[in-house]
Design a protein around this motif. Structure first.
Motif, short mmCIF file in Angstrom:
data_model
loop_
_atom_site.label_atom_id
_atom_site.label_comp_id
_atom_site.label_asym_id
_atom_site.label_seq_id
_atom_site.Cartn_x
_atom_site.Cartn_y
_atom_site.Cartn_z
N THR A 99 -74.61 6.32 17.94
CA THR A 99 -74.95 7.09 16.73
C THR A 99 -75.10 6.15 15.55
O THR A 99 -74.52 5.06 15.51
N VAL A 100 -75.89 6.61 14.57
CA VAL A 100 -76.02 5.92 13.29
C VAL A 100 -75.67 6.94 12.20
O VAL A 100 -76.10 8.09 12.25
N THR A 101 -74.86 6.50 11.22
CA THR A 101 -74.41 7.39 10.16
C THR A 101 -74.64 6.72 8.82
O THR A 101 -74.16 5.60 8.59
N ASN A 102 -75.35 7.39 7.95
CA ASN A 102 -75.63 6.87 6.61
C ASN A 102 -74.40 7.09 5.74
O ASN A 102 -74.09 8.22 5.35
N ASN A 103 -73.69 6.01 5.44
CA ASN A 103 -72.50 6.09 4.59
C ASN A 103 -72.80 5.83 3.12
O ASN A 103 -71.89 5.83 2.29
N GLY A 104 -74.06 5.57 2.81
CA GLY A 104 -74.43 5.33 1.42
C GLY A 104 -74.68 6.63 0.68
O GLY A 104 -74.56 7.74 1.23
N ALA A 109 -74.59 12.06 11.01
CA ALA A 109 -74.71 11.16 12.15
C ALA A 109 -75.90 11.56 13.01
O ALA A 109 -76.11 12.74 13.29
N GLU A 110 -76.66 10.59 13.42
CA GLU A 110 -77.83 10.80 14.27
C GLU A 110 -77.64 10.03 15.57
O GLU A 110 -77.24 8.87 15.57
N HIS A 111 -77.95 10.69 16.69
CA HIS A 111 -77.78 10.07 18.00
C HIS A 111 -79.02 9.27 18.37
O HIS A 111 -80.14 9.64 18.01
N PHE A 112 -78.83 8.19 19.09
CA PHE A 112 -79.96 7.40 19.61
C PHE A 112 -79.68 6.97 21.04
O PHE A 112 -78.52 6.88 21.47
N SER A 113 -80.71 6.68 21.76
CA SER A 113 -80.61 6.15 23.12
C SER A 113 -81.86 5.35 23.41
O SER A 113 -82.99 5.85 23.24
N ILE A 114 -81.69 4.11 23.82
CA ILE A 114 -82.81 3.20 24.07
C ILE A 114 -82.62 2.57 25.44
O ILE A 114 -81.53 2.09 25.77
N SER A 115 -83.65 2.56 26.23
CA SER A 115 -83.63 1.91 27.53
C SER A 115 -84.69 0.81 27.56
O SER A 115 -85.83 1.03 27.12
N VAL A 116 -84.30 -0.34 28.07
CA VAL A 116 -85.22 -1.47 28.10
C VAL A 116 -85.02 -2.24 29.39
O VAL A 116 -83.89 -2.50 29.81
N PRO A 117 -86.11 -2.59 30.08
CA PRO A 117 -85.97 -3.43 31.29
C PRO A 117 -85.36 -4.78 30.92
O PRO A 117 -85.66 -5.36 29.88
#
Length: 796
Positions: free
Chosen positions: A84-89, A146-154
């Protein structure tokens, strides 16, 4: 710890970091100057400085890396990162995206430590992004959301080079209204171990899997034949229930190749729960336990799991060796408890788990050792001490981490666990991001350690004694990845202890003064061992009178082992309460065998018997007791012809016995008598009973005087009687004879010698004369009507 790369190579990361920071400052200087020259310089400058501050250090956006799979990728794998990423600003971030960055290869264990310390530093995200489609974009990040993310990379898109550990970062880039250009606003760094092929030399790794809990059982048992145990609370049932800490430890451990380190007290406690047991409530009462099925299931699963596995048994209740060494050795008998705890360990494990454990390992708290701890640890028969490398530190300048085994003298081997690997799972791992970082840190340290040297070494990992559920899950995840990797192989603890030590490894045990003060403050105080010694003395005094001492010695012996447990660290009040409860219960049992109180007694006569009653409210009989009755005034009252008398006592369970003592009175007055029980070895047992005896004895001289006076009174009465009779006869003679010429009493011959004697003595010798006084009355008077106490009387 010395490391090869620390001495042979210099990591480029510190220099690069300095250059990057310097460049960033130089590049930002013109911009800052321009902002200061604007007409609204005051307000604009304030905004600019605040924005720059938000964009430095840990950044204004928090990045949490919740999972990284696989933790140890190999050729052909796809690495998936989520979080997750959360903007604390205070400002909305626009044009944001999450990207992946692969940093330099880390060549030393110290470099790994450095990345951990600065894991959220945005400057660590200076490496170029993998880019392309391997990003996740966000149109905006609202403050506080909070925003969720998911990244897949070979993995082949990550451009990994030589084998080793790579710095791996997940970054959030975007812009704000105050800073309308793309920049890194948040970052989270971790590690990517890369060992696609089998390593030429593999590290032999031993991982200890501890099944240890806190103290759960009291010294109390039921009076029935089964001796139903009483538990402090129902916490153990929660731990072994599905989802509980110990249930999770077992479920995770059965799929791992580990060395099981078990506290036999835990096994004994769970085994007791498989039958009838009681639980102490907050009010002090007890209630029936109801988790027999759960206990049976957990034990059965553990039995299946450890079958054929290496099991190390700690001394019963995992005694605190450091506390014993520093505060207990001055108390007589303390070391004997450690010996008992060691002796019973193997029997307990074998009985419950049906495996034969190793019992020659000692494990001080956190592996901290000094000469006194080593001496105590080996006093009960152990010849191997599990230490830790932050205690037994390397001073020989080895360019690599040496093997665990070290000879430290006296035939003792120190098995030195690696501190970095052993402590990585401590702390709060409830957040997935913290757990993921711990797993990757463990793998990074292990791979970097293996790359230090071509020499094969044996490394031991000794984690915290009582891991939480989340800590255990992280440990299992890391160990699963390690055992599937290409640079480590499993080794048992006994094998690691037998490995040939490195010649240059430190073998000198640190001094007592070097023992960490933070650990010393948590130790059991000397007063704790003094209390344990007092309880032991009372138990020794009690056991000698019992016909079945095992009913008492066994539960109290194990309770005193629990009083020395390492689990009391940090809980001094709980430890004190437990010790107090053990001694109080023993006192309660001892008081079940006692003398019944007596009230004051009166004693008339020269001799009598005094009964004293011994009551036994235990369920078993008592024997080897002596009852002594002592007169404090033997010149007035003697018992058995002496100052005191004593008789043996044996009383069946639930019964009482009255013992009678013969007494002799010597003078009138009051005498205090003391009744006291003694054990066979002459030790006083229980409280004495005191009572007063009032002596009212009549001596022989007094009785003779009284008897003589009574005889004179009788003779005087007879004399008066005969004189009156004689006077009456004379009057009758003067009146003349009757018709027969004789008086009513017949003729009297005054000249008869016998009659003359009777006349002079005043005694009438007729057959119907009154009897003469008897001898003095018996010495013992009638029974006193005064009370002598409940169920008590003085027999005469």
């Amino acid at each position: 710890m010395a490391e090869a790369a620390d001495f042979l190579r210099t990591s480029p990361s510190p220099a690069r970091r300095w250059l990057r920071r310097t460049g960033a400052l130089l590049a930002g200087a013109p911009l800052l100057a321009g902002l200061l020259q604007l007409p609204t310089a005051g307000s604009a400058a304030a905004v600019g400085q605040a924005s720059l501050k938000d964009a430095s250090g840990s950044g204004s956006v928090a990045v949490a890396l919740d999972s990284l799979s696989p933790g140890v990728p190999t050729d052909g794998d796809t690495v998936t990162v989520s979080g997750t990423v959360t903007n604390n600003g205070k400002q909305t971030v626009t044009g944001a995206h999450v990207g992946l960055r692969v940093g330099p290869r880390l060549n030393t264990r110290s470099a790994v430590d450095s990345v951990v310390r600065d894991s959220d530093d945005v400057q660590g995200a200076a490496a170029p992004e993998v880019g392309g489609k391997y990003v996740e974009k966000f149109s905006k990040l609202t403050p506080g959301v909070a925003e969720h993310f998911s990244i897949s990379v070979p993995v082949d898109k990550l451009d990994l080079g030589a084998d080793g550990v790579y710095q791996f970062a997940v970054s959030l880039s975007g812009q704000t209204s105050a800073q309308p250009w793309n920049q890194v606003l948040g970052s989270r760094q971790t590690f990517l171990p890369w060992q696609p092929d089998e390593a030429d030399t593999k590290t032999r790794t031993t991982f200890l899997w501890p099944l240890i809990s806190t103290v759960h059982m009291t010294a109390e048992t039921g009076s029935n034949e089964q001796q139903t145990p009483v538990f402090l609370n129902d916490d153990l049932a929660k731990e072994i229930s599905p989802g509980g800490r110990l249930d999770e430890m077992l479920s995770l451990g059965k799929d791992l190749d580990v060395t099981w380190v078990i506290d036999p007290d835990l096994l004994a406690s769970v085994d007791a729960m498989t039958r009838s047991y009681k639980v102490r409530t907050d009010s002090g009462a007890t209630t029936a336990g109801t988790h027999q099925a759960i206990a049976k299931q957990w034990l059965a699963e553990l039995q299946d799991t450890v079958a054929g596995q290496e099991v190390v048994a700690l001394p019963f209740a995992d005694p605190d060796l450091a506390s014993l060494a520093h505060n207990g050795t001055s108390v007589t008998g303390s070391l004997s408890h450690l010996k008992e705890a060691t002796d019973v360990a193997a029997t307990t494990v074998k009985t419950v788990l049906h495996v034969t454990p190793s019992t020659d390992f000692a494990w001080p708290v956190e592996g901290a050792v000094d000469p006194s701890i080593v001496k105590v640890a080996t006093s009960a028969g152990a010849d191997k001490v599990i230490a830790r490398s932050d205690s037994l530190q390397e001073t020989g300048g080895l360019p690599y981490t040496p093997s665990a085994a070290r000879p430290i003298g006296g035939g003792t081997t120190a098995v030195v666990a690696d501190a970095r690997l052993s402590t990585v799972f401590q702390g709060d791992l409830t957040k997935a991001s913290a757990s993921t970082l711990a797993v990757q840190q463990f793998l990074a340290q292990s791979l970097t350690l293996n790359a230090q040297s071509d020499k094969q070494r044996s490394i031991v990992v000794a984690p915290q004694r009582v891991p939480t559920t989340r800590q255990a899950q992280a440990m299992a995840e890391a160990l699963t990845d390690l055992q599937s990797g290409n640079w480590s192989e499993v080794q048992k603890l006994t094998s690691a202890a037998k490995d040939k030590p490195d010649p240059g490894a430190t073998t000198k045990v640190p001094s007592t003064s070097a023992y960490p003060s933070s650990l010393r403050r948590q130790e059991l105080p000397r007063s704790a061992f003094a209390e344990i010694g007092t309880t032991q003395d009372k138990l020794d005094n009690f056991r000698v009178i019992l016909t079945d001492e095992s009913r008492v010695v066994t539960p109290f012996g194990r309770a005193m082992n629990r009083e020395m447990s390492s689990s009391w660290r940090g809980r001094p009040t709980d430890a004190e309460n437990f010790r107090t409860s053990v001694e109080a219960h023993l006192n309660e049992l001892k008081n079940q065998v006692k003398l019944i109180d007596k009230s004051d007694t009166k004693l008339s006569g020269r001799s009598a018997t005094i009964p004293v009653t011994v009551q036994n409210n235990l369920v078993q009989g008592v024997d080897h007791l002596t009852l002594r009755l002592t007169s404090t005034s033997p010149t007035r009252l003697q018992i058995g012809g002496e100052d005191y008398d004593e008789q043996p006592v044996a009383v069946s369970g639930g019964h009482s016995q009255t013992v009678k003592f013969t007494t002799s009175a010597k003078a009138n007055g009051q005498a205090t008598v003391v009744a006291q029980l003694y054990t066979q070895d002459g030790q006083k047992y229980g409280d004495p009973v005191r009572f007063d005896v009032k002596v009212t004895e009549f001596t022989a001289t007094v009785m003779l005087v009284i008897g003589g006076g009574f005889l004179l009174l009788v003779l005087a009465g007879f004399r008066m009687y005969t004189q009156r009779k004689r006077a009456a006869a004379r009057e009758a003679d003067e009146d003349g004879p009757d018709e027969a010429g004789e008086g009513a009493d017949g003729p009297e011959n005054p000249e008869d010698p016998e009659d003359r004697l009777k006349e002079e003595s005043g005694i009438d010798a007729r057959a119907d004369d009154p009897e003469q006084p008897s001898d003095p009355t018996p010495d013992t008077a009638a029974e006193s009507v005064d009370p002598s106490g409940t169920g008590e009387r003085v027999d005469r």
